[in-house]
Design an enzyme around this catalytic site. Structure first.
Site, PDB file in Angstrom:
ATOM      1  N   LYS A  64     -25.335 129.368   4.354  1.00  0.00           N
ATOM      2  CA  LYS A  64     -24.758 128.197   3.673  1.00  0.00           C
ATOM      3  C   LYS A  64     -24.639 128.509   2.192  1.00  0.00           C
ATOM      4  O   LYS A  64     -25.468 129.225   1.624  1.00  0.00           O
ATOM      5  CB  LYS A  64     -25.672 126.973   3.856  1.00  0.00           C
ATOM      6  CG  LYS A  64     -24.961 125.660   3.663  1.00  0.00           C
ATOM      7  CD  LYS A  64     -24.149 125.280   4.876  1.00  0.00           C
ATOM      8  CE  LYS A  64     -23.286 124.057   4.638  1.00  0.00           C
ATOM      9  NZ  LYS A  64     -22.501 123.700   5.831  1.00  0.00           N
ATOM     10  N   GLY A 168     -18.300 106.823   7.989  1.00  0.00           N
ATOM     11  CA  GLY A 168     -17.802 107.920   7.154  1.00  0.00           C
ATOM     12  C   GLY A 168     -16.407 108.306   7.613  1.00  0.00           C
ATOM     13  O   GLY A 168     -16.238 108.886   8.684  1.00  0.00           O
ATOM     14  N   GLY A 170     -14.169 110.387   6.180  1.00  0.00           N
ATOM     15  CA  GLY A 170     -13.672 111.519   5.402  1.00  0.00           C
ATOM     16  C   GLY A 170     -12.734 112.371   6.237  1.00  0.00           C
ATOM     17  O   GLY A 170     -12.055 111.883   7.137  1.00  0.00           O
ATOM     18  N   VAL A 172     -13.336 114.625   8.534  1.00  0.00           N
ATOM     19  CA  VAL A 172     -13.618 114.634   9.977  1.00  0.00           C
ATOM     20  C   VAL A 172     -13.561 113.212  10.539  1.00  0.00           C
ATOM     21  O   VAL A 172     -12.873 112.954  11.525  1.00  0.00           O
ATOM     22  CB  VAL A 172     -15.000 115.257  10.291  1.00  0.00           C
ATOM     23  CG1 VAL A 172     -15.225 115.277  11.790  1.00  0.00           C
ATOM     24  CG2 VAL A 172     -15.093 116.664   9.726  1.00  0.00           C
ATOM     25  N   GLY A 173     -14.295 112.295   9.893  1.00  0.00           N
ATOM     26  CA  GLY A 173     -14.355 110.919  10.398  1.00  0.00           C
ATOM     27  C   GLY A 173     -12.975 110.283  10.485  1.00  0.00           C
ATOM     28  O   GLY A 173     -12.675 109.558  11.446  1.00  0.00           O
TER      29      GLY A 173
HETATM   30  P1  NAD Z   1     -15.930 114.338   3.617  1.00  0.00           P
HETATM   31  O1  NAD Z   1     -16.564 114.498   2.281  1.00  0.00           O
HETATM   32  O2  NAD Z   1     -14.459 114.571   3.765  1.00  0.00           O
HETATM   33  O3  NAD Z   1     -16.222 112.866   4.178  1.00  0.00           O
HETATM   34  C1  NAD Z   1     -17.444 112.219   4.089  1.00  0.00           C
HETATM   35  C2  NAD Z   1     -17.126 110.735   4.020  1.00  0.00           C
HETATM   36  O4  NAD Z   1     -18.338 110.014   4.116  1.00  0.00           O
HETATM   37  C3  NAD Z   1     -16.455 110.325   2.711  1.00  0.00           C
HETATM   38  O5  NAD Z   1     -15.330 109.509   2.987  1.00  0.00           O
HETATM   39  C4  NAD Z   1     -17.561 109.555   1.982  1.00  0.00           C
HETATM   40  O6  NAD Z   1     -17.046 108.532   1.143  1.00  0.00           O
HETATM   41  C5  NAD Z   1     -18.332 108.975   3.140  1.00  0.00           C
HETATM   42  N1  NAD Z   1     -19.722 108.635   2.862  1.00  0.00           N
HETATM   43  C6  NAD Z   1     -20.622 109.256   2.042  1.00  0.00           C
HETATM   44  N2  NAD Z   1     -21.815 108.639   2.089  1.00  0.00           N
HETATM   45  C7  NAD Z   1     -21.669 107.614   2.969  1.00  0.00           C
HETATM   46  C8  NAD Z   1     -22.545 106.613   3.466  1.00  0.00           C
HETATM   47  N3  NAD Z   1     -23.820 106.545   3.052  1.00  0.00           N
HETATM   48  N4  NAD Z   1     -22.065 105.723   4.357  1.00  0.00           N
HETATM   49  C9  NAD Z   1     -20.789 105.791   4.783  1.00  0.00           C
HETATM   50  N5  NAD Z   1     -19.894 106.704   4.343  1.00  0.00           N
HETATM   51  C10 NAD Z   1     -20.343 107.603   3.452  1.00  0.00           C
HETATM   52  O7  NAD Z   1     -16.773 115.258   4.612  1.00  0.00           O
HETATM   53  P2  NAD Z   1     -16.356 115.773   6.056  1.00  0.00           P
HETATM   54  O8  NAD Z   1     -15.810 117.144   5.920  1.00  0.00           O
HETATM   55  O9  NAD Z   1     -15.572 114.730   6.769  1.00  0.00           O
HETATM   56  O10 NAD Z   1     -17.793 115.932   6.713  1.00  0.00           O
HETATM   57  C11 NAD Z   1     -18.533 114.819   7.167  1.00  0.00           C
HETATM   58  C12 NAD Z   1     -19.869 115.292   7.736  1.00  0.00           C
HETATM   59  O11 NAD Z   1     -19.620 116.197   8.804  1.00  0.00           O
HETATM   60  C13 NAD Z   1     -20.765 116.058   6.757  1.00  0.00           C
HETATM   61  O12 NAD Z   1     -22.118 115.804   7.088  1.00  0.00           O
HETATM   62  C14 NAD Z   1     -20.438 117.516   7.041  1.00  0.00           C
HETATM   63  O13 NAD Z   1     -21.498 118.373   6.693  1.00  0.00           O
HETATM   64  C15 NAD Z   1     -20.260 117.447   8.536  1.00  0.00           C
HETATM   65  N6  NAD Z   1     -19.423 118.520   9.077  1.00  0.00           N
HETATM   66  C16 NAD Z   1     -18.143 118.691   8.662  1.00  0.00           C
HETATM   67  C17 NAD Z   1     -17.366 119.712   9.203  1.00  0.00           C
HETATM   68  C18 NAD Z   1     -15.937 119.916   8.793  1.00  0.00           C
HETATM   69  O14 NAD Z   1     -15.211 120.647   9.497  1.00  0.00           O
HETATM   70  N7  NAD Z   1     -15.463 119.329   7.708  1.00  0.00           N
HETATM   71  C19 NAD Z   1     -17.913 120.547  10.182  1.00  0.00           C
HETATM   72  C20 NAD Z   1     -19.227 120.330  10.611  1.00  0.00           C
HETATM   73  C21 NAD Z   1     -19.977 119.313  10.051  1.00  0.00           C
END
Ligand code: NAD
Length: 349
Positions: A64, A168, A170, A172-173
């Site tokens: 990481k 969330g 973001g 992924v969500g």
């Molecule tokens: P991102 O930064 O695009 O999205 C995260 C979202 O969560 C944002 O919209 C943010 O405003 C929101 N958020 C933050 N704190 C919050 C809370 N307390 N309550 C509700 N919403 C909140 O990140 P992402 O790439 O979508 O990743 C999301 C999660 O998935 C992370 O934990 C990341 O480590 C994990 N993940 C992502 C990937 C990937 O391919 N991007 C792969 C594996 C794991």
């Protein structure tokens, strides 16, 4: 850990394991109260990457990266570029033992900047020969995990009419919410960023605050923000029957997996459900090069891995977390075991 000469910021690379191949793990650009917290985060996340890659049966280890951004605002323009170049130099010093990718706070244009200093970068844009943004693939894998969790609880993986809370919205969500909505699920969604309300409106989803979404009366909870959402306080208040989401390290501690069993909630180990992104990246490293068709099949195989894990857990009377860790440990042990000694008279290999 280095303080970047251009940016003055700490850049951290944690290499947890190279037993199955070079350590792969995203670069998190985040602010921390203290550099020790940043190191602890990198170490914790790198360990999770080792298990994630092993469970997904990838020829990769776990690592990481963290760029510790200053508190009080985003890192943009020349300051961002300086930090990314510094991080690239840190990777280059490790001589291929660590390969970076996108993570929270970084995206594919950032990977392009890092690639000015090192070739050990994955997830470059498709037009640059990479596999692009991993997030839609992570979302696809999470959706498959949700289907298998539903199959476990209700006997059918069909999402039509299921109620699902996505916390969330973001990269992924947001993609997951779209996929679930297209599959006929009814959604409750939440994000700390009020700007994500527009997506809720577009999908006809109920918008609420994160604390209420976690406790919502739904079939499935999909944690897609940051980690440690499931703890001694939130678990007793849950009203879902299954949990599968993208967030890393969803459990505040490993014993929370037991509390979830007691509550008869099927929890899908996060590092199994959210492996779609690295599975897609691993396709980039295959000899034939990257092809989305191959990536799709490999990502959807998360479903079968999960079925194995749930079956193993049931047979052993243990948690899905323990069963997933056991599967990963078996694979890590097999990779690190010395080759069997040739028996006398055996032909040379
Ligand atoms: P991102 O930064 O695009 O999205 C995260 C979202 O969560 C944002 O919209 C943010 O405003 C929101 N958020 C933050 N704190 C919050 C809370 N307390 N309550 C509700 N919403 C909140 O990140 P992402 O790439 O979508 O990743 C999301 C999660 O998935 C992370 O934990 C990341 O480590 C994990 N993940 C992502 C990937 C990937 O391919 N991007 C792969 C594996 C794991």
């Amino acid at each position: 850990m280095r303080r970047g000469p251009r940016s003055g910021l700490y850049t951290i690379v944690a290499v947890h394991s190279t037993v199955r191949g070079p350590a792969l793990g995203g670069c998190r650009l985040w602010s921390y109260a203290d550099s020790r917290d940043a190191v602890a985060d990198a170490l914790r996340l790198s360990r999770a990457m080792t298990f994630k890659a092993a469970v997904a049966d990838l020829p990769q280890g776990g690592g990481k990266g963290v760029i510790m951004r200053p508190t009080g605002g985003p890192l943009e323009g020349e300051a961002r570029r300086a930090a990314l170049l510094d991080f690239g130099d840190s990777i280059e010093m490790l001589d291929g033992r660590y390969r970076t990718a996108e993570d929270v706070g970084t995206s594919d244009p950032d990977m392009t900047v890092i690639s000015e200093r090192t070739s050990h970068v994955t997830g470059l844009a498709v037009e640059r020969g990479g596999s692009g943004d991993p997030s839609p693939w992570t979302a696809l894998g999470v959706q498959e995990a949700i289907r298998v969790a539903c199959e476990r609880v209700w006997g059918s993986p069909d999402l039509d009419g299921r109620t699902i809370a996505v916390v969330g919205l973001g990269r992924v969500g947001g993609a997951l919410a779209r996929g679930l909505s297209a599959a006929g699920a009814r959604l409750v969604v939440a994000d700390v960023d009020q700007g994500k309300h527009a997506l809720a409106d577009e999908l006809g989803a109920d918008w609420t605050d994160p604390a209420s979404a976690i406790r919502a009366e739904v079939d499935v909870l999909a944690p897609c923000a940051l980690g440690a959402m499931l703890d001694a306080e939130s678990v007793p208040a849950l009203r879902c029957r299954a949990i599968a989401g993208a967030a890393n390290n969803q459990l505040a501690s490993e014993e929370i997996a037991e509390r979830l069993i007691e509550r008869e909630i099927v929890w899908t180990p996060d590092f199994v459900a959210n492996a779609g992104g690295i599975i897609n990246i691993a396709v980039e490293l295959e000899p034939e090069g990257y092809a989305p068709e191959r990536a799709e099949g490999r990502v959807l195989a998360i479903g079968d891995t999960l079925r194995t894990i749930f079956d193993d857990a049931e047979a052993a009377g243990t948690t899905p977390l323990a069963a997933a860790m056991a599967l990963a440990s078996r694979r890590l042990a097999a990779a690190s075991a010395p080759p069997p000694a040739a028996s006398p008279g055996a032909p040379p290999a």
